[in-house]
Design a protein around this motif. Sequence first.
Motif, PDB file in Angstrom:
ATOM      1  N   LEU A  40       0.848  -1.180   0.000  1.00  0.00           N
ATOM      2  CA  LEU A  40       0.000   0.000   0.000  1.00  0.00           C
ATOM      3  C   LEU A  40       0.887   1.235   0.000  1.00  0.00           C
ATOM      4  CD1 LEU A  40      -2.771   1.380   0.346  1.00  0.00           C
ATOM      5  CD2 LEU A  40      -2.556   0.980   2.796  1.00  0.00           C
ATOM      6  N   ILE A  41       0.690   2.104  -0.985  1.00  0.00           N
ATOM      7  CA  ILE A  41       1.515   3.299  -1.109  1.00  0.00           C
ATOM      8  C   ILE A  41       0.633   4.531  -0.989  1.00  0.00           C
ATOM      9  CG2 ILE A  41       3.039   4.622  -2.636  1.00  0.00           C
ATOM     10  CD1 ILE A  41       3.730   1.910  -3.981  1.00  0.00           C
ATOM     11  N   PHE A  42       0.972   5.398  -0.050  1.00  0.00           N
ATOM     12  CA  PHE A  42       0.325   6.704   0.064  1.00  0.00           C
ATOM     13  C   PHE A  42       1.246   7.698  -0.614  1.00  0.00           C
ATOM     14  CE2 PHE A  42      -1.293   4.389   3.749  1.00  0.00           C
ATOM     15  CZ  PHE A  42      -2.652   4.598   3.593  1.00  0.00           C
ATOM     16  N   THR A  43       0.727   8.465  -1.572  1.00  0.00           N
ATOM     17  CA  THR A  43       1.561   9.385  -2.317  1.00  0.00           C
ATOM     18  C   THR A  43       0.891  10.746  -2.449  1.00  0.00           C
ATOM     19  OG1 THR A  43       2.935   9.595  -4.291  1.00  0.00           O
ATOM     20  CG2 THR A  43       0.713   8.751  -4.623  1.00  0.00           C
ATOM     21  N   GLY A  44       1.672  11.738  -2.789  1.00  0.00           N
ATOM     22  CA  GLY A  44       1.167  13.099  -2.922  1.00  0.00           C
ATOM     23  C   GLY A  44       1.417  13.880  -1.653  1.00  0.00           C
ATOM     24  N   LYS A  45       0.771  15.008  -1.557  1.00  0.00           N
ATOM     25  CA  LYS A  45       0.976  15.884  -0.398  1.00  0.00           C
ATOM     26  C   LYS A  45      -0.002  15.528   0.712  1.00  0.00           C
ATOM     27  CE  LYS A  45       2.654  19.576  -3.282  1.00  0.00           C
ATOM     28  NZ  LYS A  45       2.465  20.895  -3.818  1.00  0.00           N
ATOM     29  N   ILE A  46       0.142  14.335   1.217  1.00  0.00           N
ATOM     30  CA  ILE A  46      -0.735  13.833   2.260  1.00  0.00           C
ATOM     31  C   ILE A  46       0.081  13.697   3.543  1.00  0.00           C
ATOM     32  CG2 ILE A  46      -0.338  11.417   1.700  1.00  0.00           C
ATOM     33  CD1 ILE A  46      -3.335  10.955   2.165  1.00  0.00           C
ATOM     34  N   SER A  47      -0.517  14.041   4.663  1.00  0.00           N
ATOM     35  CA  SER A  47       0.235  13.998   5.910  1.00  0.00           C
ATOM     36  C   SER A  47       0.035  12.664   6.624  1.00  0.00           C
ATOM     37  CB  SER A  47      -0.202  15.141   6.830  1.00  0.00           C
ATOM     38  OG  SER A  47      -1.442  14.850   7.428  1.00  0.00           O
ATOM     39  N   PRO A  48       1.077  12.180   7.283  1.00  0.00           N
ATOM     40  CA  PRO A  48       0.944  10.949   8.067  1.00  0.00           C
ATOM     41  C   PRO A  48      -0.163  11.071   9.123  1.00  0.00           C
ATOM     42  CG  PRO A  48       3.247  11.547   7.850  1.00  0.00           C
ATOM     43  CD  PRO A  48       2.448  12.686   7.297  1.00  0.00           C
ATOM     44  N   LYS A  49      -0.288  12.236   9.733  1.00  0.00           N
ATOM     45  CA  LYS A  49      -1.318  12.443  10.750  1.00  0.00           C
ATOM     46  C   LYS A  49      -2.715  12.274  10.159  1.00  0.00           C
ATOM     47  CE  LYS A  49      -2.889  15.795  14.142  1.00  0.00           C
ATOM     48  NZ  LYS A  49      -2.681  17.117  14.725  1.00  0.00           N
ATOM     49  N   ASN A  50      -2.922  12.803   8.968  1.00  0.00           N
ATOM     50  CA  ASN A  50      -4.207  12.681   8.280  1.00  0.00           C
ATOM     51  C   ASN A  50      -4.517  11.213   7.976  1.00  0.00           C
ATOM     52  OD1 ASN A  50      -6.432  12.884   6.572  1.00  0.00           O
ATOM     53  ND2 ASN A  50      -5.690  14.756   5.618  1.00  0.00           N
ATOM     54  N   LYS A  62       2.313  -0.781   9.679  1.00  0.00           N
ATOM     55  CA  LYS A  62       2.138  -2.063   8.992  1.00  0.00           C
ATOM     56  C   LYS A  62       3.310  -2.290   8.031  1.00  0.00           C
ATOM     57  CE  LYS A  62      -1.966  -2.875  10.709  1.00  0.00           C
ATOM     58  NZ  LYS A  62      -2.140  -3.886  11.719  1.00  0.00           N
ATOM     59  N   PRO A  63       3.798  -3.527   7.914  1.00  0.00           N
ATOM     60  CA  PRO A  63       4.958  -3.794   7.054  1.00  0.00           C
ATOM     61  C   PRO A  63       4.673  -3.602   5.563  1.00  0.00           C
ATOM     62  CG  PRO A  63       4.068  -5.833   7.948  1.00  0.00           C
ATOM     63  CD  PRO A  63       3.331  -4.717   8.610  1.00  0.00           C
ATOM     64  N   TYR A  64       3.430  -3.609   5.167  1.00  0.00           N
ATOM     65  CA  TYR A  64       3.086  -3.467   3.753  1.00  0.00           C
ATOM     66  C   TYR A  64       2.853  -2.021   3.330  1.00  0.00           C
ATOM     67  CZ  TYR A  64      -1.567  -3.368   5.842  1.00  0.00           C
ATOM     68  OH  TYR A  64      -2.642  -3.073   6.622  1.00  0.00           O
ATOM     69  N   VAL A  65       2.972  -1.071   4.260  1.00  0.00           N
ATOM     70  CA  VAL A  65       2.690   0.331   3.956  1.00  0.00           C
ATOM     71  C   VAL A  65       3.971   1.075   3.615  1.00  0.00           C
ATOM     72  CG1 VAL A  65       1.875   2.519   4.920  1.00  0.00           C
ATOM     73  CG2 VAL A  65       0.585   0.425   5.327  1.00  0.00           C
ATOM     74  N   TYR A  66       3.880   1.877   2.550  1.00  0.00           N
ATOM     75  CA  TYR A  66       4.984   2.754   2.158  1.00  0.00           C
ATOM     76  C   TYR A  66       4.436   4.165   2.050  1.00  0.00           C
ATOM     77  CZ  TYR A  66       8.765   4.814  -0.569  1.00  0.00           C
ATOM     78  OH  TYR A  66       9.779   5.626  -1.007  1.00  0.00           O
ATOM     79  N   PHE A  67       5.008   5.070   2.813  1.00  0.00           N
ATOM     80  CA  PHE A  67       4.610   6.475   2.762  1.00  0.00           C
ATOM     81  C   PHE A  67       5.574   7.182   1.825  1.00  0.00           C
ATOM     82  CE2 PHE A  67       4.524  10.858   4.290  1.00  0.00           C
ATOM     83  CZ  PHE A  67       3.163  11.099   4.217  1.00  0.00           C
ATOM     84  N   ASP A  68       5.085   7.572   0.666  1.00  0.00           N
ATOM     85  CA  ASP A  68       5.895   8.157  -0.402  1.00  0.00           C
ATOM     86  C   ASP A  68       6.058   9.660  -0.167  1.00  0.00           C
ATOM     87  OD1 ASP A  68       7.193   8.634  -2.808  1.00  0.00           O
ATOM     88  OD2 ASP A  68       5.342   8.618  -3.965  1.00  0.00           O
ATOM     89  N   SER A  69       6.947  10.014   0.736  1.00  0.00           N
ATOM     90  CA  SER A  69       7.113  11.421   1.108  1.00  0.00           C
ATOM     91  C   SER A  69       7.763  12.265   0.012  1.00  0.00           C
ATOM     92  CB  SER A  69       7.921  11.531   2.395  1.00  0.00           C
ATOM     93  OG  SER A  69       9.192  10.949   2.219  1.00  0.00           O
TER      94      SER A  69
END
Length: 115
Positions: A40-50, A62-69
């Motif tokens: 699971l990849i979160f990308t763009g201008k999204i905040s971890p808190k959000n 979670k081991p399957y999560v990637y936060f694309d900062s």
Amino acid sequence: MRTEGFKYVLVLPDAGCLSCIDSAELFIKENKENFNLFKLIFTGKISPKNIKNRLGSDILDKPYVYFDSINSFRVDYDMTIYPLIIYLEDEDFSFKEVSPYQSGSLDSLKFVMGL
């Protein structure tokens, strides 16, 4: 980011089709304990808190999560405004949008995940 060992990737953008992003987030929330071959990849201008507020405080652990900062997975909105499912098959891959035009895409993903 490595994808070895994963068969599916869901890329969730920060903006685009809001109802489509909401439906993908609901899918994640309902199934987050069952993602074994899933990235699971979160990308763009999204905040971890959000993300934590919407999907639970443990989601980024979670081991399957990637936060694309650095937005390396951000899709050009001329191409799509929808979350994307990427199916990885050896050296091949295919894309499916989570959109009103492919309304069964999350059901298809659920099926191949064995859920």
